[in-house]
Each structure stands twice: as C-alpha cells, then as structure tokens.
Design a protein around this motif. Structure first.
Motif, PDB file in Angstrom:
ATOM      1  N   ASN A 267      20.682  12.601   4.287  1.00  0.00           N
ATOM      2  CA  ASN A 267      20.091  11.259   4.408  1.00  0.00           C
ATOM      3  C   ASN A 267      20.593  10.303   3.322  1.00  0.00           C
ATOM      4  OD1 ASN A 267      18.518  12.079   6.629  1.00  0.00           O
ATOM      5  ND2 ASN A 267      16.878  12.798   5.286  1.00  0.00           N
TER       6      ASN A 267
ATOM      7  N   GLY B 286      11.410  15.621   0.697  1.00  0.00           N
ATOM      8  CA  GLY B 286      11.112  14.760   1.833  1.00  0.00           C
ATOM      9  C   GLY B 286      12.227  13.779   2.127  1.00  0.00           C
TER      10      GLY B 286
ATOM     11  N   LEU C  97       6.029  16.525   6.337  1.00  0.00           N
ATOM     12  CA  LEU C  97       7.131  16.055   5.515  1.00  0.00           C
ATOM     13  C   LEU C  97       6.780  16.238   4.035  1.00  0.00           C
ATOM     14  CD1 LEU C  97       9.908  14.604   5.511  1.00  0.00           C
ATOM     15  CD2 LEU C  97       8.648  12.453   5.255  1.00  0.00           C
TER      16      LEU C  97
ATOM     17  N   VAL D 217      13.785  21.445   6.048  1.00  0.00           N
ATOM     18  CA  VAL D 217      13.943  21.125   4.632  1.00  0.00           C
ATOM     19  C   VAL D 217      15.024  22.024   4.036  1.00  0.00           C
ATOM     20  CG1 VAL D 217      12.785  20.939   2.419  1.00  0.00           C
ATOM     21  CG2 VAL D 217      11.504  20.531   4.533  1.00  0.00           C
TER      22      VAL D 217
ATOM     23  N   ALA E 238      15.050  15.874   3.924  1.00  0.00           N
ATOM     24  CA  ALA E 238      14.688  16.706   5.069  1.00  0.00           C
ATOM     25  C   ALA E 238      15.261  16.138   6.363  1.00  0.00           C
ATOM     26  CB  ALA E 238      13.165  16.818   5.171  1.00  0.00           C
ATOM     27  N   VAL E 239      15.681  17.028   7.253  1.00  0.00           N
ATOM     28  CA  VAL E 239      16.263  16.635   8.533  1.00  0.00           C
ATOM     29  C   VAL E 239      15.141  16.489   9.570  1.00  0.00           C
ATOM     30  CG1 VAL E 239      17.812  17.323  10.408  1.00  0.00           C
ATOM     31  CG2 VAL E 239      18.428  17.794   8.022  1.00  0.00           C
ATOM     32  N   PRO E 240      14.980  15.309  10.185  1.00  0.00           N
ATOM     33  CA  PRO E 240      13.940  15.125  11.207  1.00  0.00           C
ATOM     34  C   PRO E 240      14.352  15.776  12.529  1.00  0.00           C
ATOM     35  CG  PRO E 240      15.208  13.109  10.961  1.00  0.00           C
ATOM     36  CD  PRO E 240      15.735  14.064   9.927  1.00  0.00           C
TER      37      PRO E 240
ATOM     38  N   MET F 182      19.132  18.455  14.681  1.00  0.00           N
ATOM     39  CA  MET F 182      18.224  17.330  14.904  1.00  0.00           C
ATOM     40  C   MET F 182      17.723  17.269  16.345  1.00  0.00           C
ATOM     41  SD  MET F 182      19.979  14.222  12.718  1.00  0.00           S
ATOM     42  CE  MET F 182      18.728  13.051  13.263  1.00  0.00           C
TER      43      MET F 182
ATOM     44  N   GLN G 174      14.397   8.977   4.162  1.00  0.00           N
ATOM     45  CA  GLN G 174      14.207   9.253   5.578  1.00  0.00           C
ATOM     46  C   GLN G 174      14.640   8.036   6.396  1.00  0.00           C
ATOM     47  OE1 GLN G 174      13.113  11.762   7.744  1.00  0.00           O
ATOM     48  NE2 GLN G 174      13.593  13.064   5.973  1.00  0.00           N
ATOM     49  N   ASN G 175      15.280   8.317   7.524  1.00  0.00           N
ATOM     50  CA  ASN G 175      15.797   7.265   8.396  1.00  0.00           C
ATOM     51  C   ASN G 175      16.653   6.283   7.605  1.00  0.00           C
ATOM     52  OD1 ASN G 175      16.293   5.784  10.702  1.00  0.00           O
ATOM     53  ND2 ASN G 175      14.272   4.822  10.772  1.00  0.00           N
TER      54      ASN G 175
ATOM     55  N   THR H  68       8.889  17.599  13.684  1.00  0.00           N
ATOM     56  CA  THR H  68       8.860  18.485  12.526  1.00  0.00           C
ATOM     57  C   THR H  68      10.104  18.222  11.681  1.00  0.00           C
ATOM     58  OG1 THR H  68       9.956  20.261  13.766  1.00  0.00           O
ATOM     59  CG2 THR H  68       7.532  20.233  13.763  1.00  0.00           C
ATOM     60  N   TRP H  69      10.214  18.921  10.541  1.00  0.00           N
ATOM     61  CA  TRP H  69      11.333  18.683   9.636  1.00  0.00           C
ATOM     62  C   TRP H  69      11.955  19.997   9.199  1.00  0.00           C
ATOM     63  CZ3 TRP H  69       6.972  15.734   9.641  1.00  0.00           C
ATOM     64  CH2 TRP H  69       7.158  14.346   9.768  1.00  0.00           C
TER      65      TRP H  69
END
Length: 401
Positions: A260, A90, A84, A103, A93-95, A53, A240-241, A100-101
């Motif tokens: 996530n 999505g 994403l 996947v 996926a790791v931010p 990350m 996400q988040n 960028t991500w």
C-alpha cells in the motif's frame, strides 16, 4: 542551502493506458531476484497480490509467490484477520474481497548493512541539486522526465516535471540535476548508484511502490518499527486504499500497490525529508510531520556502487522514449496512473496552476499545525477523538489534491 520549503504532495506517472499496459510488474523489467525465496506453503497459495485481493473465505495463513508477478521475488506470508489492525500493520494489510484483511508476517525489521558515510553524502548532495533547481522543477506527472528517455530540455519548456518516485529514482541511479536531460543531452551517472540491472528509459519500476517491492525482493527493505532509519535511507509511506484507487486495482485497471505504498522520500536526518511532494516547486525539504510519520511503513538502505551501471541513451531530441513526438502530456514514467497520481488535479494541469494551488496550501509558518488548527480548532495538542478523521483528511488534502 536554500530556506526550508513547505510540504506539497507526492507524485509520479499518471497517463492512463489499457489494462494490459497497466500491469507494471517489477519482474517485467528485472530478472527474478533470488534474495527472498517464497516461503514453504502450509496454507492457501496465490501467485500475486492481485490474486490474493480477489479471494474470499480465507482464514489462517496464506502466501503469495510474488507481488505483481509470481516470479518477481516479492512473495510474502500473511495472516488473515477479520479486523483491520492498528498502526503499520493496518497500513500495509491487503484488503480481501469479503472485507477481511491479509496482514504481512515475518518482515525484516532492521537493515542488513551499516551506512557508508561517503556514499550517503554523495547521494544527499546529488539529491539536493534537484532541490537547488527550485522553480525550474515542478511536480507534474503529465510531463516527461529524464527517465522516459526524452531529452527534456529540448522537447519541453521549463518548468520541467518531476514526481516523488522519479526524483528518488534519478538520485538512486547516480544522477544529479545537471547531468540529466533536464539540462544535458544525455543522462550521466556521476555518483554512487544502485545497480537496478535495467535500462532506465524502458524500466517500469519507477513508482514508489514498485521501488519498495524491488528493494524487498533484493533484501534491502525492512518494516519500520523502531526509528532505526538513518541519513540517506529511503523512506516509504503506506495507507489503506492508497490514493483512493482500490476500485481500479480490483478491476484490473490499476496494478496493485506493494505494501500500500504511495510515497517515497530521502531521509536527511534530524527529522527532515528531501522529496518531491506535488504542487508547487518540484523538490522540497520538509519536516517529517506527525501525520505523515504515522504512514511511515518501510525503509530501504540501498546497496550503492561507484561502478557505471544502468546505462542507456535517450531518444533523439524532441521525441519520447518510443520515438514519437513529445508533448506536454507525453512520457509518463510508467505509462499508467497509480502511485503518485493526483486525482485532484487534471492530467493536463499546468505547472503554474499547480504552483498557485501549492502556494495557497503552504502559505503558513507551520503547515501541519496551521491546517489542523483551522479544521479542528483547539484540538491540536490533545486531538484524540478527532485524530483519525483529521489524519485521513490531512492526507487527502496534502497528497491527493
């Protein structure tokens, strides 16, 4: 069986500690799992998801050796993308640090074993014993649970606290409600259990995302793509988040979230879930509504055994797991905030306060449709342009307080 209860919000331990205590590595509590070896590396290699990350200017294929520690068995291969992806990819996926991500790639997409009906019905029956406890349990991440080693019924007064991941974990440990320290002086395995290989009162894996990571490392988790989950499977939900804690994860105050993941539930079949969902009574049976289903990411089919495993004895009555005096805010299962925490309700909010909030939110005959119609009149059946916004707001309203 009691009448179906409305959906509340998922939750688990939330007492904040220093960053060192927040490193909830699965590998700390468990021996390294050999089931999934780290892939051969032809791209950038990182020890953990946190290391990944923090990276920028990546492209192509990258790898992690583990999730929270390099030897926890939960390494993955990723493809870096500037956009994403939609859907499940999505959600998991790791931010990365530069927007960028990464996947995940090559994840299993089917279970490795068939369901055992006797084991499944035993698991469901024990899970329903927590549901039958009704208002004796309330979602409250500030209160000790039987997983903390506390004799809960001696150290606190009802309603006793439970969260989404502590509920699922107690069922997976082979316990039912009456054989936990909610009512008894010791926790006793009375049914089929997963051999986690740990002392439940000292383990730090009882967060939904850490449970998912453990199952992945042991070869029992798959990416949900074809609705091939069955009664008794454990469902995990991602976004996400998750829980709005990305800043805390990046700063090191919070451990990373495997995939996530923010919520766990037991699947009952016929589109119904058995889970602890936050405000209101502690354990509920609800439908897998459309917006929640969009977050369904992983499924685990536990390997269960009738052998007595995961033995431990709780601390003396009236004490926490470390022997300190227990209180209404003592005994967070993981000793940290994160998965299952509720930023919309303060850590010392009482069960009565949460129950009142839950009643205000669920006093409708159709929880999801009523919420949607209230916020997006006339768009329930054909919500296209507003759907993404509605999903975000609904998840925030239901799960995050």
């Amino acid at each position: 069986m009691s009448s179906i209860k409305s959906m509340h919000r998922c939750a688990s331990a939330t007492i904040r500690t220093a960053a060192a205590a927040v490193a909830l590595a699965v590998g700390v509590a468990l021996p390294a799992a050999p089931a999934l070896a780290a892939p051969s590396t032809s791209g950038s290699q990182f020890d953990t998801t946190a290391d990944l990350m923090a990276a920028s200017n990546l492209s192509g294929t990258v790898y992690t050796s583990g999730d929270e520690t390099a030897d926890d068995g939960a390494g993955m291969r990723f493809n870096v993308t500037s956009t994403l992806p939609d859907g499940i990819e999505g959600n998991i996926a790791v931010p990365l640090a530069d927007g960028t991500w990464a996947v995940p790639q090559d994840l299993p997409t089917a279970p490795t074993r068939a369901s055992n009906s006797a084991q499944v019905e035993d698991l469901i029956s024990r899970g329903e014993s927590f549901y039958d406890a009704g208002a004796t349990l309330v979602w409250d991440s500030s209160r000790p649970t039987p997983l903390t080693g506390t004799v809960v019924h001696s150290a606190t007064t009802a309603p006793y606290g439970v969260t989404c991941s502590t509920f699922v974990s107690m069922v997976l440990l082979g316990w039912d409600y009456t054989h936990t320290t909610y009512t008894a002086d010791t926790n006793t395995q009375v049914g089929y259990a997963v051999d986690f290989g740990v002392d439940p009162s000292t383990s730090k894996i009882w967060r939904a995302n850490n449970l998912a990571s453990w199952f992945y490392a042991h070869g029992d988790l798959w990416l949900e793509t074809n609705d091939n989950y069955e009664r008794g499977d454990i469902l995990f939900f991602s976004a996400q988040n998750p829980e709005g804690r990305l800043d805390e994860v990046r700063s090191g105050e919070e451990a990373t979230y495997f995939g996530n993941v923010y919520h766990a539930a037991i699947y009952l079949g016929d589109g119904m879930l058995l889970h602890s969902t936050g405000t209101g009574t502690g354990v509920n049976i609800t439908a897998l509504n459309p917006l929640l289903k969009e977050d369904l990411s992983f499924v685990a089919r536990p390997e269960l055994t009738s052998t007595t495993v995961n033995n431990s004895q709780p601390a003396p009555a009236g004490t926490g797991s470390a022997g300190a005096p227990a209180s209404a805010t003592d005994g967070a299962t993981t000793g940290a905030s994160g998965d299952d925490a509720n930023p919309g309700i303060s850590g010392d909010a009482s069960g009565a306060q949460q129950a009142q909030t839950g009643q205000q939110r669920t006093n409708t005959t159709s929880f999801y449709s009523a919420w949607f119609e209230r916020h997006y009149p006339g768009h329930y059946a054909t919500a296209t342009a507003t759907h993404a916004t509605a999903a975000t707001k609904f998840r925030s309203w239901v799960f995050y307080g």
